[in-house]
Design a protein around this motif. Structure first.
Motif, PDB file in Angstrom:
ATOM      1  N   LYS A 111       0.827  -1.207   0.000  1.00  0.00           N
ATOM      2  CA  LYS A 111       0.000   0.000   0.000  1.00  0.00           C
ATOM      3  C   LYS A 111       0.863   1.261   0.000  1.00  0.00           C
ATOM      4  O   LYS A 111       0.599   2.197  -0.768  1.00  0.00           O
ATOM      5  N   THR A 112       1.901   1.285   0.823  1.00  0.00           N
ATOM      6  CA  THR A 112       2.725   2.499   0.904  1.00  0.00           C
ATOM      7  C   THR A 112       3.620   2.676  -0.319  1.00  0.00           C
ATOM      8  O   THR A 112       3.988   3.806  -0.653  1.00  0.00           O
ATOM      9  N   THR A 113       3.968   1.589  -1.011  1.00  0.00           N
ATOM     10  CA  THR A 113       4.748   1.761  -2.241  1.00  0.00           C
ATOM     11  C   THR A 113       3.882   2.298  -3.375  1.00  0.00           C
ATOM     12  O   THR A 113       4.405   2.848  -4.350  1.00  0.00           O
ATOM     13  N   LEU A 114       2.564   2.142  -3.249  1.00  0.00           N
ATOM     14  CA  LEU A 114       1.644   2.646  -4.274  1.00  0.00           C
ATOM     15  C   LEU A 114       1.110   4.037  -3.941  1.00  0.00           C
ATOM     16  O   LEU A 114       0.292   4.593  -4.680  1.00  0.00           O
ATOM     17  N   SER A 121       8.649  12.179  -4.481  1.00  0.00           N
ATOM     18  CA  SER A 121       7.786  13.024  -5.307  1.00  0.00           C
ATOM     19  C   SER A 121       6.707  12.230  -6.026  1.00  0.00           C
ATOM     20  O   SER A 121       5.798  12.809  -6.628  1.00  0.00           O
ATOM     21  N   LYS A 122       6.813  10.889  -5.971  1.00  0.00           N
ATOM     22  CA  LYS A 122       5.823  10.026  -6.605  1.00  0.00           C
ATOM     23  C   LYS A 122       5.829   8.682  -5.894  1.00  0.00           C
ATOM     24  O   LYS A 122       6.768   8.376  -5.127  1.00  0.00           O
ATOM     25  N   PRO A 123       4.809   7.848  -6.088  1.00  0.00           N
ATOM     26  CA  PRO A 123       4.806   6.531  -5.457  1.00  0.00           C
ATOM     27  C   PRO A 123       6.063   5.744  -5.831  1.00  0.00           C
ATOM     28  O   PRO A 123       6.492   5.750  -6.994  1.00  0.00           O
ATOM     29  N   LEU A 124       6.612   5.065  -4.846  1.00  0.00           N
ATOM     30  CA  LEU A 124       7.868   4.347  -5.062  1.00  0.00           C
ATOM     31  C   LEU A 124       7.722   3.258  -6.118  1.00  0.00           C
ATOM     32  O   LEU A 124       8.673   2.939  -6.836  1.00  0.00           O
ATOM     33  N   ALA A 125       6.536   2.686  -6.244  1.00  0.00           N
ATOM     34  CA  ALA A 125       6.318   1.611  -7.218  1.00  0.00           C
ATOM     35  C   ALA A 125       6.572   2.082  -8.650  1.00  0.00           C
ATOM     36  O   ALA A 125       6.924   1.273  -9.522  1.00  0.00           O
ATOM     37  N   LEU A 126       6.404   3.386  -8.883  1.00  0.00           N
ATOM     38  CA  LEU A 126       6.620   3.905 -10.240  1.00  0.00           C
ATOM     39  C   LEU A 126       8.087   3.843 -10.654  1.00  0.00           C
ATOM     40  O   LEU A 126       8.401   3.968 -11.845  1.00  0.00           O
ATOM     41  N   SER A 127       8.978   3.649  -9.689  1.00  0.00           N
ATOM     42  CA  SER A 127      10.394   3.522 -10.036  1.00  0.00           C
ATOM     43  C   SER A 127      10.634   2.269 -10.872  1.00  0.00           C
ATOM     44  O   SER A 127      11.602   2.191 -11.631  1.00  0.00           O
ATOM     45  N   ALA A 128       9.738   1.276 -10.724  1.00  0.00           N
ATOM     46  CA  ALA A 128       9.845   0.072 -11.547  1.00  0.00           C
ATOM     47  C   ALA A 128       9.661   0.412 -13.022  1.00  0.00           C
ATOM     48  O   ALA A 128      10.332  -0.160 -13.894  1.00  0.00           O
ATOM     49  N   ILE A 129       8.764   1.348 -13.294  1.00  0.00           N
ATOM     50  CA  ILE A 129       8.551   1.773 -14.683  1.00  0.00           C
ATOM     51  C   ILE A 129       9.808   2.460 -15.211  1.00  0.00           C
ATOM     52  O   ILE A 129      10.185   2.265 -16.372  1.00  0.00           O
ATOM     53  N   SER A 130      10.460   3.231 -14.360  1.00  0.00           N
ATOM     54  CA  SER A 130      11.703   3.887 -14.770  1.00  0.00           C
ATOM     55  C   SER A 130      12.740   2.856 -15.183  1.00  0.00           C
ATOM     56  O   SER A 130      13.451   3.031 -16.187  1.00  0.00           O
ATOM     57  N   ASP A 131      12.828   1.766 -14.423  1.00  0.00           N
ATOM     58  CA  ASP A 131      13.802   0.723 -14.754  1.00  0.00           C
ATOM     59  C   ASP A 131      13.466   0.066 -16.085  1.00  0.00           C
ATOM     60  O   ASP A 131      14.355  -0.205 -16.897  1.00  0.00           O
ATOM     61  N   LEU A 132      12.200  -0.173 -16.336  1.00  0.00           N
ATOM     62  CA  LEU A 132      11.799  -0.825 -17.581  1.00  0.00           C
ATOM     63  C   LEU A 132      12.051   0.072 -18.789  1.00  0.00           C
ATOM     64  O   LEU A 132      12.270  -0.421 -19.904  1.00  0.00           O
ATOM     65  N   ASN A 149      20.308   5.872  -9.841  1.00  0.00           N
ATOM     66  CA  ASN A 149      19.735   7.116 -10.352  1.00  0.00           C
ATOM     67  C   ASN A 149      19.239   6.953 -11.792  1.00  0.00           C
ATOM     68  O   ASN A 149      18.130   7.377 -12.132  1.00  0.00           O
ATOM     69  N   ARG A 150      20.033   6.313 -12.641  1.00  0.00           N
ATOM     70  CA  ARG A 150      19.621   6.185 -14.044  1.00  0.00           C
ATOM     71  C   ARG A 150      18.597   5.077 -14.261  1.00  0.00           C
ATOM     72  O   ARG A 150      17.817   5.134 -15.203  1.00  0.00           O
ATOM     73  N   ARG A 151      18.569   4.095 -13.361  1.00  0.00           N
ATOM     74  CA  ARG A 151      17.625   2.999 -13.567  1.00  0.00           C
ATOM     75  C   ARG A 151      16.305   3.227 -12.823  1.00  0.00           C
ATOM     76  O   ARG A 151      15.226   2.881 -13.326  1.00  0.00           O
ATOM     77  N   PHE A 152      16.369   3.768 -11.609  1.00  0.00           N
ATOM     78  CA  PHE A 152      15.158   3.873 -10.789  1.00  0.00           C
ATOM     79  C   PHE A 152      14.751   5.311 -10.474  1.00  0.00           C
ATOM     80  O   PHE A 152      13.713   5.527  -9.857  1.00  0.00           O
ATOM     81  N   GLY A 153      15.574   6.284 -10.858  1.00  0.00           N
ATOM     82  CA  GLY A 153      15.201   7.670 -10.660  1.00  0.00           C
ATOM     83  C   GLY A 153      15.893   8.329  -9.486  1.00  0.00           C
ATOM     84  O   GLY A 153      16.431   7.663  -8.595  1.00  0.00           O
ATOM     85  N   SER A 154      15.856   9.653  -9.478  1.00  0.00           N
ATOM     86  CA  SER A 154      16.596  10.429  -8.480  1.00  0.00           C
ATOM     87  C   SER A 154      16.029  10.267  -7.081  1.00  0.00           C
ATOM     88  O   SER A 154      16.767  10.322  -6.096  1.00  0.00           O
ATOM     89  N   ASP A 155      14.720  10.069  -6.946  1.00  0.00           N
ATOM     90  CA  ASP A 155      14.127   9.902  -5.611  1.00  0.00           C
ATOM     91  C   ASP A 155      14.733   8.698  -4.888  1.00  0.00           C
ATOM     92  O   ASP A 155      15.105   8.784  -3.720  1.00  0.00           O
ATOM     93  N   VAL A 156      14.790   7.566  -5.580  1.00  0.00           N
ATOM     94  CA  VAL A 156      15.327   6.353  -4.972  1.00  0.00           C
ATOM     95  C   VAL A 156      16.801   6.529  -4.650  1.00  0.00           C
ATOM     96  O   VAL A 156      17.280   6.113  -3.590  1.00  0.00           O
ATOM     97  N   ALA A 157      17.535   7.163  -5.559  1.00  0.00           N
ATOM     98  CA  ALA A 157      18.965   7.377  -5.328  1.00  0.00           C
ATOM     99  C   ALA A 157      19.207   8.297  -4.137  1.00  0.00           C
ATOM    100  O   ALA A 157      20.063   8.016  -3.285  1.00  0.00           O
ATOM    101  N   ARG A 158      18.445   9.388  -4.056  1.00  0.00           N
ATOM    102  CA  ARG A 158      18.684  10.403  -3.016  1.00  0.00           C
ATOM    103  C   ARG A 158      18.161   9.988  -1.648  1.00  0.00           C
ATOM    104  O   ARG A 158      18.808  10.231  -0.632  1.00  0.00           O
ATOM    105  N   TYR A 159      16.986   9.358  -1.619  1.00  0.00           N
ATOM    106  CA  TYR A 159      16.324   9.121  -0.338  1.00  0.00           C
ATOM    107  C   TYR A 159      16.375   7.664   0.145  1.00  0.00           C
ATOM    108  O   TYR A 159      15.959   7.380   1.269  1.00  0.00           O
ATOM    109  N   ALA A 160      16.872   6.774  -0.697  1.00  0.00           N
ATOM    110  CA  ALA A 160      17.011   5.376  -0.272  1.00  0.00           C
ATOM    111  C   ALA A 160      18.480   4.950  -0.303  1.00  0.00           C
ATOM    112  O   ALA A 160      19.047   4.553   0.718  1.00  0.00           O
ATOM    113  N   ILE A 161      19.115   5.061  -1.462  1.00  0.00           N
ATOM    114  CA  ILE A 161      20.475   4.552  -1.612  1.00  0.00           C
ATOM    115  C   ILE A 161      21.504   5.424  -0.913  1.00  0.00           C
ATOM    116  O   ILE A 161      22.405   4.912  -0.233  1.00  0.00           O
ATOM    117  N   ASP A 162      21.385   6.721  -1.054  1.00  0.00           N
ATOM    118  CA  ASP A 162      22.350   7.629  -0.412  1.00  0.00           C
ATOM    119  C   ASP A 162      22.382   7.429   1.110  1.00  0.00           C
ATOM    120  O   ASP A 162      23.450   7.182   1.692  1.00  0.00           O
TER     121      ASP A 162
END
Length: 465
Positions: A111-114, A121-132, A149-162
């Motif tokens: 639920k929270t990923t959607l 800035s957007k639901p985390l699940a949408l990062s899957a679309i970025s990868d595809l 950053n290039r596969r899943f987007g800047s949000d995931v890179a900045r707020y999860a991976i960093d």
């Protein structure tokens, strides 16, 4: 045969354990420079029974490395001393990051990923679309941050991976290697052009559970009960003390206060030089940090010394704060701080949310790492770290009272940094050893993973080698 193990941290002790198991007749000598064993595993039990962890505090269950450590614990008779945390408990489920001075819980359910949840800035699940949609970039290696950053987007890179890189490695995700730290993701992207597609298409090449470890009763219990992490009564150092006691009872020579000063060849063997003697040995397993081993092997192979010296290390300050009563508004593992925040703190662990210790709140504040000198200079005092920690918990957690007890530990060069190109450096170092026919094997957290489970598995593989 004499086998000499360099270093009495957890990987060195594990190496001695597996050596004794596989070859009971060999003479095994463990050399440790300090007067205590266990390396950065450092549990302090106070007179009132309260335990502080100065280093690692829990072990994960997942993967063969996690199962292997559980099997080791069972073989040492530690089953009744294990304290486990199951998936779904607050410390396993709730993890937070600090952005703009406020805490934000990371998505932890479908639920929270959607759902759009700050600071994303957007639901985390949408990062899957970025990868595809993202194009494959052919590369032998790149930074973890760049890859995500290039596969899943800047949000995931900045707020999860960093922040994850800061919390686990005390490092900068923009320097750390995706090939070394997320090898499987890198491999499937290079092969299939997408991480998600690759995981689906390449399932046959995923890590297979070790059938021998799967038979271990403790591993079966952990999987049945869905453990996320575990530790031991009186702290993780119980593992170290029990392992050392078992080794010495089995005739392993553990020499504390014995730094290794050098190694030289003697026909087909090696001579290990210490501060008190020279040890002639047929085999050496080095569990020393790469920066220390670099100096030790300079006389037998200059090229090997140079490669090992290129693995950087960072220093971390750990401040433990103890308060009476429950002072937290949110039960969680703790929170991490992205590098974009104007903060000297890497993260704060809510220790007593993982394992309660009566009517008290114990927090661990981590500082420094890659940014140690930038924020604290060359010779900071323990008081300077305590001051930063107190200001952090007052500002973020609204705890204004003074702690009833505290400790400050400065862990110098405690975490190796697997920078871009790390895997190639390790391969080159091991190839040099093999081609030069040096009876030396590399093990420990400088090479194959920085965690305790990784270090123990590295030692086991070194012994089998």
């Amino acid at each position: 045969m004499t086998v000499t193990v360099l270093g009495g941290g957890i990987s060195g002790l594990a190496a001695a354990h597996y050596l004794r198991t596989i070859n009971p007749s060999s003479r095994i000598v463990v050399l440790e420079a300090s007067h205590r064993l266990g390396g950065w595993i450092d549990s302090t039990k106070h007179n009132d029974g309260v335990v502080y962890e100065g280093g690692p505090r829990t072990l994960r269950v997942v993967g063969n490395a996690g199962a292997n450590t559980l099997a080791l614990a069972e073989s040492l008779g530690l089953r009744d001393k294990i304290r486990s945390v199951r998936y779904g408990e607050p410390s396993a489920k709730n993890r937070m990051i600090k952005v703009n001075g406020s805490l934000h819980k990371l998505p932890n359910s479908l639920k929270t990923t959607l759902t759009k949840i700050p600071p994303f800035s957007k639901p985390l699940a949408l990062s899957a679309i970025s990868d595809l949609r993202a194009k494959k970039v052919l590369s032998d290696d790149e930074s973890l941050f760049s890859f995500v950053n290039r596969r899943f987007g800047s949000d995931v890179a900045r707020y999860a991976i960093d922040p994850l890189a800061r919390g686990v490695f005390a490092g900068n995700a923009r320097d750390l290697s995706v090939k070394a730290l997320a090898k499987r993701m890198h491999e499937v992207e290079q092969k299939h052009g997408s991480v998600l597609k690759g995981f689906i298409k390449d399932r046959k090449n995923a890590e297979k559970p070790d059938p021998g470890l799967a038979k271990c009763d403790l591993v079966q219990q952990a999987r049945k009960e869905k453990w996320a992490v575990w530790s031991l009564q009186d702290g993780l150092e119980t593992l170290v003390k029990t392992l050392a006691e078992s080794l010495e009872q089995d005739g392993v020579e553990i020499r504390r206060g014995t730094p290794v000063l050098g190694i030289r060849r003697s026909q087909g063997d090696l001579v290990v030089q210490t501060n008190g003697e020279e040890i002639h040995t047929e085999r050496v397993i080095s569990c020393l940090p790469a920066n220390h081993l670099s100096q030790v092997v300079s006389d037998i192979d200059t090229d090997l010394s140079i490669i090992l010296s290129r693995i950087p290390f960072v220093t971390v300050a750990v401040v433990t704060l103890e308060y009476t009563g429950d002072r937290l508004n949110e039960q969680a593992f703790g929170y991490l701080v992205p590098s974009t925040e104007p903060s000297k703190v890497l993260g704060v662990i809510f220790d007593t949310c993982t394992f309660s210790q009566g009517d008290r709140t114990i927090l661990t504040v981590m500082m420094g790492g890659y940014w140690f000198k930038q924020y604290f200079g060359e010779s900071p005092t323990p008081e300077s770290f305590l001051d930063v920690a107190l200001k952090e918990v007052e500002s973020v957690l609204k705890i204004k009272e003074a702690p009833v007890r505290h400790s400050v530990n400065i862990l110098k060069d405690c975490i190796p940094q697997y920078i871009v190109g790390h895997s190639e450096m390790v391969i080159n170092a091991r190839n040099l050893i093999r081609h030069s026919k040096i009876p030396l094997v590399l093990a420990g957290n400088s090479y194959d993973g920085v965690g305790v489970n990784d270090a123990i598995m590295s030692a086991k593989k070194a012994v089998l080698q």
